[in-house]
Every structure is written in C-alpha cells, then in structure tokens.
Design a protein around this motif. Structure first.
Motif, mmCIF file in Angstrom:
data_model
loop_
_atom_site.group_PDB
_atom_site.id
_atom_site.type_symbol
_atom_site.label_atom_id
_atom_site.label_comp_id
_atom_site.label_asym_id
_atom_site.label_seq_id
_atom_site.Cartn_x
_atom_site.Cartn_y
_atom_site.Cartn_z
ATOM 1 N N ALA A 5 20.871 80.567 72.526
ATOM 2 C CA ALA A 5 20.364 79.099 72.231
ATOM 3 C C ALA A 5 20.417 78.338 73.440
ATOM 4 O O ALA A 5 19.474 77.455 73.824
ATOM 5 C CB ALA A 5 20.938 78.578 70.985
ATOM 6 N N ALA A 6 21.457 78.255 74.179
ATOM 7 C CA ALA A 6 21.836 77.499 75.255
ATOM 8 C C ALA A 6 20.805 77.905 76.244
ATOM 9 O O ALA A 6 20.331 76.944 77.081
ATOM 10 C CB ALA A 6 23.090 77.627 75.816
ATOM 11 N N LEU A 7 20.404 79.115 76.708
ATOM 12 C CA LEU A 7 19.562 79.535 77.726
ATOM 13 C C LEU A 7 18.269 79.144 77.297
ATOM 14 O O LEU A 7 17.356 78.403 78.165
ATOM 15 C CB LEU A 7 19.516 80.876 77.670
ATOM 16 C CG LEU A 7 20.428 81.586 78.692
ATOM 17 C CD1 LEU A 7 20.596 83.144 78.441
ATOM 18 C CD2 LEU A 7 20.722 81.040 79.872
ATOM 19 N N THR A 8 17.623 79.097 75.777
ATOM 20 C CA THR A 8 16.405 78.703 75.589
ATOM 21 C C THR A 8 16.515 77.170 75.904
ATOM 22 O O THR A 8 15.360 76.935 76.199
ATOM 23 C CB THR A 8 16.342 79.150 74.032
ATOM 24 O OG1 THR A 8 16.741 80.279 73.773
ATOM 25 C CG2 THR A 8 14.775 78.947 73.408
ATOM 26 N N GLU A 9 17.250 76.529 75.443
ATOM 27 C CA GLU A 9 17.407 75.100 75.694
ATOM 28 C C GLU A 9 17.061 74.848 76.888
ATOM 29 O O GLU A 9 16.239 73.985 77.587
ATOM 30 C CB GLU A 9 18.706 74.475 75.007
ATOM 31 C CG GLU A 9 19.091 73.056 75.413
ATOM 32 C CD GLU A 9 17.996 72.175 74.802
ATOM 33 O OE1 GLU A 9 17.747 72.182 73.691
ATOM 34 O OE2 GLU A 9 17.903 71.255 75.390
ATOM 35 N N ARG A 10 17.933 75.615 77.992
ATOM 36 C CA ARG A 10 17.737 75.309 79.269
ATOM 37 C C ARG A 10 16.504 75.744 80.048
ATOM 38 O O ARG A 10 15.915 75.275 80.778
ATOM 39 C CB ARG A 10 18.686 76.399 80.038
ATOM 40 C CG ARG A 10 20.145 75.756 79.917
ATOM 41 C CD ARG A 10 20.057 74.484 80.942
ATOM 42 N NE ARG A 10 19.539 75.192 82.443
ATOM 43 C CZ ARG A 10 20.404 74.975 83.652
ATOM 44 N NH1 ARG A 10 21.516 74.719 83.472
ATOM 45 N NH2 ARG A 10 19.470 75.464 84.420
ATOM 46 N N ALA A 11 15.903 76.996 79.382
ATOM 47 C CA ALA A 11 14.622 77.352 79.673
ATOM 48 C C ALA A 11 13.370 76.473 79.375
ATOM 49 O O ALA A 11 12.386 76.480 80.159
ATOM 50 C CB ALA A 11 14.483 78.561 79.266
#
Ligand code: C2E
Ligand code: CA
Ligand code: CA
Length: 563
Positions: free
Chosen positions: A130-136
């Motif tokens: 989830a953190a990576l998707t937010e970042r991406a």
C-alpha cells in the motif's frame, strides 16, 4: 513395521507443522474448526483449543466471505490444494490480519475428515504494498498525483469526452524563475512554496479535475466537461491570478508567476487522441508561452508541432551512430556495504555526439526505444560490457561482474537468450558474472512471451534483476512470480534516508531489504549520495549499493585497480 513407520512419519509431520509459521486449520463438514496448528498463537493470538469447535467463518472478515464462498465449490470438487486468494482474519486483539490461503478437500480422508486451510500471514507485505502504491502514484512533497496517475486520468477523461462530445483541456503549468526562489531563500522555503502552489491549484480547480506534479516546478491539470474551448483559457487566467497573489512563507514575501500551455480536444477527436502526444503538445505550448515573455499562456496550435519535429532530428543520427562507433560505456562501481569492497559495476551508455557533445541515455533512449534502434545498440552494449568484465577478471583487477541494462524492446524481440549465450561465449565471461537489469515497469509490461524469454535467459546461469524497484505499480507478489534473483531499490527511496525518517522512506526501505532476504533476492541500493544514507542502509542490513558517494560512472580504466 508399517505402523511404526507411520507413527514416525506422523511425528515428523507434527514437528514440521509445529515449526511452520503458516497456520493450518481443519474444518469439518459443518464448517466447525476441528484442528488448529500452534502457529495460530503467533498469527492470531488464540490458543488452538479456544478455536476448536467454533465456526471457521467467524474468523473471516465479513467483506471477504463472498470471495471465500465463491471458491468453495471449486475446493469441494477438486483433489489438490486450491488457491483462495488473500483474505483477512480477525486477531484476538480485534485487528484484522491479511492471509494468503490455500484449501484442500480431505473430507473423504478418514484421518483428516475435513477441509484443510493453509494460511500465510502477508499483512506486512500488504502494508508495504500500500505504501509503495501510494508512492508510485503520488508526489511525496505535495501529495499531488504524479505523472503515472495523471496519465490514467487523462485516458479516462478522453473516453468521457468522446462519449459526451464536449471539451477536455490539458493545462501545462511551469513556474517562472523558480530556481531564483530556491537560490534566494533556500530549498526549504522553495519546498513550502511548491506545497502552497499545489494547494492553490487544487483550490482553483473543480474536484472532478486532476492536477499532478510532473517535475520540479511543473504541474499539469486535466479538466474535462467544458462546453466550449474558451472556458479553458478562462481557467488558465484564473490559475495565473491565483498563483500570482503573494504568499508569505516563513516570514518571506514570495511571488511566483506561471507560464501555461493549453491544449484542448473536442468530441470525437478525443477518442483517437494519443495521451502522451497531448502532454507533449501542451508542453510545447508552454515553452512557446515562456519564450513569448513568461507569465502568460499559449494555446497549442499545429504550428507548434514544428518544435516537436526538432526533437526527432536526432533519429537519423542515432541510426548512424552505431556504425560510426559513437557510443561508449561508463561504469559505476557496486560495493558491498559492510566493507566497501567493489564487487561489480553497472555499464551505463553514453553517446559522444559529433556536434552536441556527450549525451546521456535520458536524451536519446526514448527515441532509440521507439525506433527500435535500441536493439542493435543493446547488442553492442552487451558485448562491450562482457568483453570489459572478462578483461577485468583475466587481469585480476577491478569488479568481478558487470551489470547491463536491458530495454523492453530487447526482451520482446525474439532470440534474446541466444544473443546473450553467444556474447558470453565470445567474451569468455562466465554466465554468473553477467547481471541483467530490467526496470520494474519494463518487467511488468513484458507479457507471457517475454516471461518465457526471461526464463530462457536465466537458464543460461546469468543473474536477472529488477531495476528501479518501487517506481511502477509495485506488487510484491510479482517478485515471487518473476524469474529474478536481484532487486535494485530506486534512488528516490534512498534520498533523505535519515535517522529521523523525513519523507517516510525508512520504513519502506527497511521492509524492502527484509523482503529481499525472505525471498532470497540480492538487494542493491541505488543513488547513495550521503554518508548518513549509507549508514542507515548498513543498519538495515542492505548488502550492496552504488552511488555518487562511492563513485559516479566513469570510463573502465578508472575501475581497473587491484582488488
Ligand atoms: P539506471 O539504470 O537507474 O542507472 C542509474 C542512473 O543513476 C545513471 O544515470 C547513473 O549515472 C545515475 N546515478 C548513479 N549514482 C547516482 C547518485 O548517487 N545520484 C544520482 N542522482 N544519480 C546517480 P545514467 O547513466 O544517465 O542512466 C540513466 C538511465 O538510462 C539508466 O538508469 C538506465 O535505465 C538507462 N540506461 C543506461 N545505459 C543503458 C543501456 O546500455 N541500455 C539500456 N537499455 N538502458 C540504459
Ligand atoms: Ca540500471
Ligand atoms: Ca535504476
């Protein structure tokens, strides 16, 4: 004899299940839990006895029951284990944990007499995902959507516009002289000004519009549902007025101005418009607004296409550059973080252009990829890099292995494995001294066919890895499925790694390093520029890294030192 064998077998199984971190549950035909493995204590906080006799359904999140019920017939009618997907189960403390599940029907097996659930806790992975998707999808400084998310919205907006027959506008906004603010007031004030600009843009636009930050001081708004193209210029006017109102930041009075390129698409034309071309054209209009004296807007018209044409002038020159041997490779050392020893080097392409000087890949790779010239260039890179690495090894100097970047085109083209095999044979480099890198986005874009190509390449014994990890739509599940054995953490995550975790990168990087260890992937951190970044990476146990702090890319001779 047979009986005692069976007892031994059962004991061994019992020990194995006891050791496993996976939870094993058995439910009877009525759906009541008849067995729980000890791992349930750690995973969900229950003592196995507490759960026996209770309905297994009660553990599952209500929203996830439909998914489970949907696959139930498949479980009942099959022999082997059936994947159920990812579901939440309730922890004794009331929180929900994510599990990846398999179910096997053993109702007819008298020693089990139930349906066996194998559940693995993937909550941490989900959190990182989830953190990576937010970042991406978002810009970390302003929280605005980034280019990727903008493009998604643009595609949807174009489809809506074609259907409704109204007008969509792309507004490319570039702050004028923003560098002056950074230089004059410092970066912290500059950052706050960008955040304020983002806030004002969002305020000026309707909630159905989207505005993204696509570069340092560049913002793009996509607005649809206009009845008339002139409304777009009215909006640009409003944006300009709102942004030009003075802002007070840390006691400084700051005034920004903005140049805006406007592009509109109407009705049917939206259906066939190429999103990337629209953005490029809006960008071209913005440039022409700047050239016309800044703080103004310019509406794109076909005449501006000439600007775009200039950029493709490079094309014939690129074709000739291979024969004219204008390409060169620079190498950047990759070091072991524990002791700083150089273990490998990444080959990075440079073009010595006869009149424009040295060009970096960013200036010509897109074009090379689009025109397909990347295939012969890539073959040259591979052979040059393998020859160099073989020389280093023969002389017992410099890095032991070389990393080479691959483009999507090279993988999609048939015969990649054959090319790699021939190149290795010609250079005498052992396969495991060649590390091939493909960006995350490229790896995910390569379909089934390419996956086969990659498996064939890996079968040669070379290393295959994911470059720029964290920049695409990261799904950590993909890491398990792809034929890769190393992982490069994109430099945007490494920037500002500090003890105080400014920007929230630390947790993500720590989790990626840990994940790498779990999945048996070698992790390499890119773009280490500062000693504190290096220290934090070391403290997380990140094994390898590269970056300007150690050395930037340089000609091969700079790395030919005794080890
Ligand atoms: P990449 O694979 O992510 O390569 C790392 C880039 O980051 C390189 O830029 C390198 O010079 C730069 N870099 C290294 N350390 C630092 C640092 O500490 N801080 C910062 N800010 N930057 C650092 P370069 O050489 O301009 O390459 C850009 C991209 O072009 C590469 O990104 C790679 O995707 C692509 N590329 C380079 N060579 C080739 C090639 O031979 N074939 C293909 N297909 N792509 C290539
Ligand atoms: Ca790379
Ligand atoms: Ca990279």
């Amino acid at each position: 004899m047979v009986e005692s064998n069976r007892t031994v077998e059962r004991e061994r199984l019992g020990t194995l299940i006891g050791l496993s971190r996976d939870v094993i549950l058995v439910r009877d035909a009525a759906g009541l839990i008849s067995y729980c493995s000890p791992a349930i204590e750690v995973a969900l906080g229950y003592n196995p006895d507490q759960l026996c006799g209770t309905p297994q359904r009660d553990l599952v999140h209500p929203d996830d029951l439909p998914l489970r019920d949907a696959v139930a017939p498949r479980v009942l009618s099959s022999e082997g284990p059936q994947p159920i997907g990812e579901l939440r189960m309730r922890h004794r403390n009331g929180s929900w944990r994510w599990f990846e599940m398999l179910e096997t029907n053993r109702l007819d097996d008298p020693s089990v007499a139930g349906i066996v659930t194998n559940a693995r806790d993937v909550t941490d992975r989900k959190g990182v995902e989830a953190a990576l998707t937010e970042r991406a999808l978002h810009d970390t400084l302003t929280g605005l959507p980034n280019r990727t998310l903008l493009m998604d919205h643009l595609v949807l907006g174009l489809a809506r516009t074609a259907r409704r027959g109204d007008t969509l506008a792309v507004l490319y906004c570039d702050l004028d002289g923003f560098k002056g603010i950074n230089d004059g007031f410092g970066h912290d004030v500059g950052d706050l000004a960008l955040i304020e600009v983002a806030r004002r843009l969002q305020q000026t636009l309707r909630t159905s519009d989207i505005v993204a930050r696509v570069g340092g001081d560049e913002f793009v708004a996509v607005c649809d549902g206009f009845a008339d193209p002139d409304e777009a210029t009215m909006l640009a006017q409003r944006i300009r007025d709102d942004l030009e109102a003075p802002m007070s930041i840390d006691g400084n009075d700051i005034v920004v101005s903005v140049s805006i390129g406007i592009l509109t698409v109407e009705g049917q034309a939206a259906g066939s418009a190429e999103p990337i071309a629209l953005l490029r054209n809006a960008d071209a209009a913005m440039y022409s607004a700047k050239e016309g004296g800044r703080a103004r807007w310019e509406v794109f018209d076909a005449g501006l296409g000439a600007i775009e044409a200039q950029r493709t002038e490079l094309e014939p020159e690129l074709l000739r550059a291979v024969e004219r041997r204008e390409f060169a490779l620079y190498y950047q050392p990759i070091v072991r973080l524990t002791d700083g020893v150089v273990v490998g080097a990444e080959a990075l392409l440079r073009w010595h252009h006869p009149t424009r000087g040295m060009l970096s890949p960013e200036q010509f790779l897109d074009l090379a990829e689009r025109t397909g010239v990347i295939v012969p260039i890539g073959a040259w890179v591979l052979s040059e890099a393998c020859d160099q690495a073989a020389r280093w090894r023969d002389d017992d100097l410099g890095p032991r292995w070389v990393a080479v970047n691959l483009s999507v085109r090279q993988v999609a083209e048939s015969g990649l494995a054959a090319t790699v095999a021939q190149t290795l044979a010609a250079s005498g480099l052992p396969p495991d001294a060649l590390w091939l890198e493909l960006s995350e986005a490229a790896l995910l874009r390569t379909g089934h066919l390419a996956a086969t190509a990659l498996v064939a390449v890996q079968a040669l014994g070379v290393h295959l890895g994911m470059d720029d990890f964290g920049t695409g739509y990261a799904s950590l599940l993909n890491l398990q499925r792809l034929p890769i054995d190393f992982l490069k953490i994109n430099r945007s995550f490494i920037a500002n790694l500090t003890g105080s975790d400014r920007g929230g990168n630390n947790a993500i990087v720590a989790a990626i390093v840990q994940l790498g260890a779990t999945l048996d992937l070698t992790v390499i951190a890119e773009g280490i520029e500062r000693p504190d970044e290096m220290n934090v990476l070391r403290s997380y146990g990140c094994p390898y890294g590269q970056g300007y702090l150690v050395a930037g890319p340089s000609p091969a001779s700079h790395l030919s030192r005794p080890r």
